[in-house]
Design an enzyme around this catalytic site. Structure first.
Site, short mmCIF file in Angstrom:
data_model
loop_
_atom_site.label_atom_id
_atom_site.label_comp_id
_atom_site.label_asym_id
_atom_site.label_seq_id
_atom_site.Cartn_x
_atom_site.Cartn_y
_atom_site.Cartn_z
N GLY A 12 -62.93 42.21 -59.22
CA GLY A 12 -62.97 42.93 -58.14
C GLY A 12 -62.34 42.51 -56.93
O GLY A 12 -60.61 41.66 -57.50
N ASP A 13 -61.94 43.03 -55.89
CA ASP A 13 -60.51 43.50 -55.04
C ASP A 13 -59.46 43.05 -56.03
O ASP A 13 -58.23 42.35 -55.26
CB ASP A 13 -60.97 41.70 -54.27
CG ASP A 13 -62.30 41.60 -53.79
OD1 ASP A 13 -63.05 42.48 -53.59
OD2 ASP A 13 -62.97 40.67 -54.36
N GLU A 14 -59.13 43.85 -56.30
CA GLU A 14 -57.65 43.96 -56.84
C GLU A 14 -56.82 44.60 -56.86
O GLU A 14 -55.34 45.10 -56.36
CB GLU A 14 -57.50 44.61 -59.32
CG GLU A 14 -58.11 43.33 -59.85
CD GLU A 14 -59.75 43.41 -59.72
OE1 GLU A 14 -60.59 44.66 -59.17
OE2 GLU A 14 -60.47 43.64 -60.86
N LYS A 16 -57.22 48.31 -56.37
CA LYS A 16 -58.25 49.49 -57.00
C LYS A 16 -57.56 50.97 -55.56
O LYS A 16 -57.35 51.60 -56.30
CB LYS A 16 -59.41 50.06 -57.08
CG LYS A 16 -59.94 48.58 -57.91
CD LYS A 16 -61.12 48.80 -58.94
CE LYS A 16 -62.46 47.98 -57.45
NZ LYS A 16 -62.01 46.60 -57.65
N LYS A 18 -56.01 50.90 -53.56
CA LYS A 18 -54.24 51.55 -53.26
C LYS A 18 -54.08 53.09 -54.29
O LYS A 18 -53.54 53.53 -54.35
CB LYS A 18 -53.93 50.66 -53.04
CG LYS A 18 -52.15 51.01 -52.92
CD LYS A 18 -51.01 49.31 -52.54
CE LYS A 18 -49.53 49.88 -52.88
NZ LYS A 18 -48.33 49.01 -52.70
N GLY A 40 -65.41 46.81 -51.18
CA GLY A 40 -64.37 47.21 -50.20
C GLY A 40 -62.91 47.08 -50.50
O GLY A 40 -62.76 46.64 -51.20
N HIS A 41 -63.22 48.85 -50.02
CA HIS A 41 -61.41 49.12 -50.42
C HIS A 41 -60.31 49.17 -49.26
O HIS A 41 -61.05 49.57 -48.01
CB HIS A 41 -61.03 50.53 -51.43
CG HIS A 41 -61.85 50.67 -51.74
ND1 HIS A 41 -61.75 49.81 -53.11
CD2 HIS A 41 -63.01 51.72 -52.38
CE1 HIS A 41 -62.74 49.93 -54.40
NE2 HIS A 41 -63.39 51.46 -53.67
N GLN A 223 -65.93 47.43 -57.82
CA GLN A 223 -65.66 45.38 -58.83
C GLN A 223 -65.02 45.33 -59.56
O GLN A 223 -64.19 46.20 -59.89
CB GLN A 223 -67.78 45.56 -59.07
CG GLN A 223 -68.12 44.86 -57.34
CD GLN A 223 -69.15 45.81 -57.28
OE1 GLN A 223 -69.09 47.01 -57.76
NE2 GLN A 223 -68.91 46.39 -55.75
N THR A 309 -65.95 43.66 -47.65
CA THR A 309 -66.92 43.58 -47.30
C THR A 309 -67.69 42.09 -46.55
O THR A 309 -67.99 42.50 -45.06
CB THR A 309 -68.01 44.07 -48.49
OG1 THR A 309 -67.77 44.89 -49.06
CG2 THR A 309 -69.54 44.16 -48.41
N PRO A 313 -63.74 33.73 -47.48
CA PRO A 313 -62.92 33.26 -48.74
C PRO A 313 -62.92 33.61 -49.83
O PRO A 313 -63.65 32.54 -50.08
CB PRO A 313 -62.67 32.23 -47.75
CG PRO A 313 -63.29 31.59 -46.69
CD PRO A 313 -64.70 32.42 -47.00
N GLY A 424 -46.21 45.06 -51.70
CA GLY A 424 -47.12 45.10 -50.47
C GLY A 424 -47.88 46.54 -50.39
O GLY A 424 -48.38 47.17 -51.12
P1 IMP Z 1 -73.94 41.40 -54.93
O1 IMP Z 1 -73.51 42.58 -55.90
O2 IMP Z 1 -73.69 41.54 -53.45
O3 IMP Z 1 -75.15 41.59 -55.47
O4 IMP Z 1 -73.48 40.63 -55.17
C1 IMP Z 1 -73.38 39.66 -56.87
C2 IMP Z 1 -71.62 39.07 -57.18
O5 IMP Z 1 -70.83 40.62 -56.70
C3 IMP Z 1 -70.81 37.92 -56.03
O6 IMP Z 1 -70.49 37.09 -56.57
C4 IMP Z 1 -69.84 39.49 -55.12
O7 IMP Z 1 -69.75 38.46 -54.03
C5 IMP Z 1 -69.83 39.72 -56.01
N1 IMP Z 1 -69.49 41.02 -55.44
C6 IMP Z 1 -69.91 42.23 -55.61
N2 IMP Z 1 -68.70 43.00 -55.06
C7 IMP Z 1 -68.13 43.18 -54.92
C8 IMP Z 1 -66.33 43.05 -54.54
O8 IMP Z 1 -66.52 44.47 -54.29
N3 IMP Z 1 -65.28 42.75 -54.71
C9 IMP Z 1 -65.84 41.46 -55.27
N4 IMP Z 1 -67.00 41.02 -55.19
C10 IMP Z 1 -68.22 41.57 -55.11
#
Ligand code: IMP
Length: 438
Positions: A12-14, A16, A18, A40-41, A223, A309, A313, A424
């Site tokens: 996740g957080d790659e 997407k 953008k 979160g985007h 994710q 979200t 860190p 960027g």
């Molecule tokens: P949950 O989705 O809130 O139940 O969290 C489960 C796991 O997924 C945790 O390790 C979160 O930090 C991770 N996680 C959930 N949503 C995201 C995301 O959008 N980006 C990165 N990690 C996520």
């Protein structure tokens, strides 16, 4: 091909958001198909930063933006987001979508506390109630969007009925009082139902028709694949399927051929616990920056690697080609978008795991289900010479040779072309290589 799917190929957080925003320029419909406001985007347009949690990234362009049935929706949070963008929002929400209620947040937090007590390690969820809401959805007791926006009397009855059960669980099993007031909850959800009523849309039918008419549809994942409930690092995962195959189930369309773009960052990050073989932070979760090494802190700072979200860190690691080959196998990427390459600039040396070593044996078998095995694996690295500032490059040949070597090696290992290189956060800070929009 009129359908394209954008998938996170790591944890996740790659970035997407953008890419979906870029593709959105030529799209007719954008569909968010799983997850909830745990995602979160961030999109930057003309230097202005926009953050989304539940809304598909297409709303910025005024494109028809749909939320499909396998999303879990928090109407309280959606209200805030819709209010922010109301002027040009073109949103539709499937009636089958399950709704996050305040007891889901309570149960999420309690679940984390008890995991910590019993196993010594919580998942590190986002506290958004995601897991407990999916639980109710699957055991057929969830409140759905159709009920939220339907008859207010029925909604009130349903909220009070489910609350009775949840209250007993909270009080008698966990010995805690609900954190919410039920009368206030009823009032606020009745208001939210009325507020969101106009967005009701049969997403399955709408997308089916759009595809028949050869309209351009983007399926936007949240994710990343390694957080998939089945194919990620269970139980350190989210509760949905961020993989390409899940699109059809969620949207309610038959399986069909679609282009699948995998989004990767030039390094990896993970929020929450669980094995990350190439981790640069001594594997620690939560991250203790004073105990992390130089490169971990350097990349985290340069990449702004804090949760959109939760603000936590993120753990940082080198690119992991073993994990990436695995997520390619699951998703069958047609091409890859490499994001945040600029965040590696300034480092002397850059590493990439090309295999793992376990018990004296070299392997590239990513056993997603075996966390003990993964935590014992040591990365086998290839090392690359670093490069300087690349943020002004707009063509591939403008990238320094060392940066191009790094990009080519990923392509060689995963056997998928990299058609987008992001240097960027802005829309214009992007290099395209034979990249086709829709
Ligand atoms: P949950 O989705 O809130 O139940 O969290 C489960 C796991 O997924 C945790 O390790 C979160 O930090 C991770 N996680 C959930 N949503 C995201 C995301 O959008 N980006 C990165 N990690 C996520």
């Amino acid at each position: 091909m009129p359908a394209i799917c954008v998938i996170g190929a790591q944890w996740g957080d790659e970035g997407k958001g953008k890419l979906v925003d870029i593709l959105g320029e030529t799209a007719d419909v954008i569909v968010r198909y799983q997850g909830g406001n745990n995602a979160g985007h961030t999109i930057v347009v003309d230097g202005k930063k926009y953050t989304f949690h539940a809304l598909p990234s297409g709303v910025l362009r005024g494109v028809r933006s749909l939320i499909a049935s396998e999303v879990v929706l928090d109407p309280r949070q959606l209200f805030d987001e819709v209010e922010k963008f109301k002027t040009d929002i073109n949103l539709g929400i499937d009636p089958r979508t399950s709704i996050i209620m305040p007891w889901h947040n309570d149960l999420d937090n309690i679940g984390e506390e008890s995991r910590k007590k019993s196993t010594g390690s919580a998942i590190g969820t986002t506290s958004r109630g995601i897991g407990p809401c999916y639980e109710d959805d699957k055991n057929r007791s969830g409140i759905r969007f159709y009920e939220l926006v339907g008859d207010p009397k029925n909604l009130e009855g349903r909220i009070r009925e489910v609350h009775d059960t949840k209250k007993r669980i909270l009080e008698q099993v966990y010995n805690v009082k609900p954190s919410y007031d039920i009368d206030e909850t009823v009032r606020s959800y009745l208001f939210l139902g009325g507020y969101l009523r106009d967005y009701l849309a049969d997403v399955s039918q709408e997308v089916g028709n759009a595809l028949k008419e050869n309209k351009k549809v983007i399926f936007e994942g949240a994710q990343g694949t390694l957080l998939d409930i089945k194919f990620g690092n269970y139980p350190k995962v989210t509760s949905s399927h961020p993989m390409s195959g899940a699109v059809f189930d969620s949207v309610g369309i038959p399986p069909m051929k679609m282009r699948t773009v995998g989004i990767i960052k030039a390094y990896v990050t993970k929020v929450g616990s669980g094995p990350v073989v190439t981790c640069l932070d001594n594997g620690l979760w939560p991250v203790d920056e004073s105990k992390s090494n130089f490169e971990g802190n350097y990349i985290r700072n340069k990449g702004g690697e804090k949760g959109t979200t939760t603000g936590r860190p993120r753990r940082v690691g080198w690119m992991d080609a073993v994990a990436l080959k695995y997520t390619h196998r699951l998703n069958s990427f047609s091409d890859l978008a490499l994001m945040k390459l600029d965040c590696l600039s300034g480092l002397d040396k850059i590493k990439m795991a090309v295999a793992y070593e376990h018990d004296g044996k070299v392997t590239d078998d990513y056993r997603s289900w075996d966390l003990k095995f993964l935590s014992e694996c040591k990365p086998v690295y290839e090392e690359f010479d670093g490069f300087g500032d690349i943020s002004s490059a707009r063509r591939y040949r403008q990238l320094p040779k060392n940066a191009r070597k790094y990009v080519s090696r990923i392509e060689e290992l995963v056997k998928v072309p990299i058609t987008v290189v992001s240097v960027g956060p802005g829309r214009e800070e992007t290099i395209y290589r034979n990249f086709k929009k829709l």
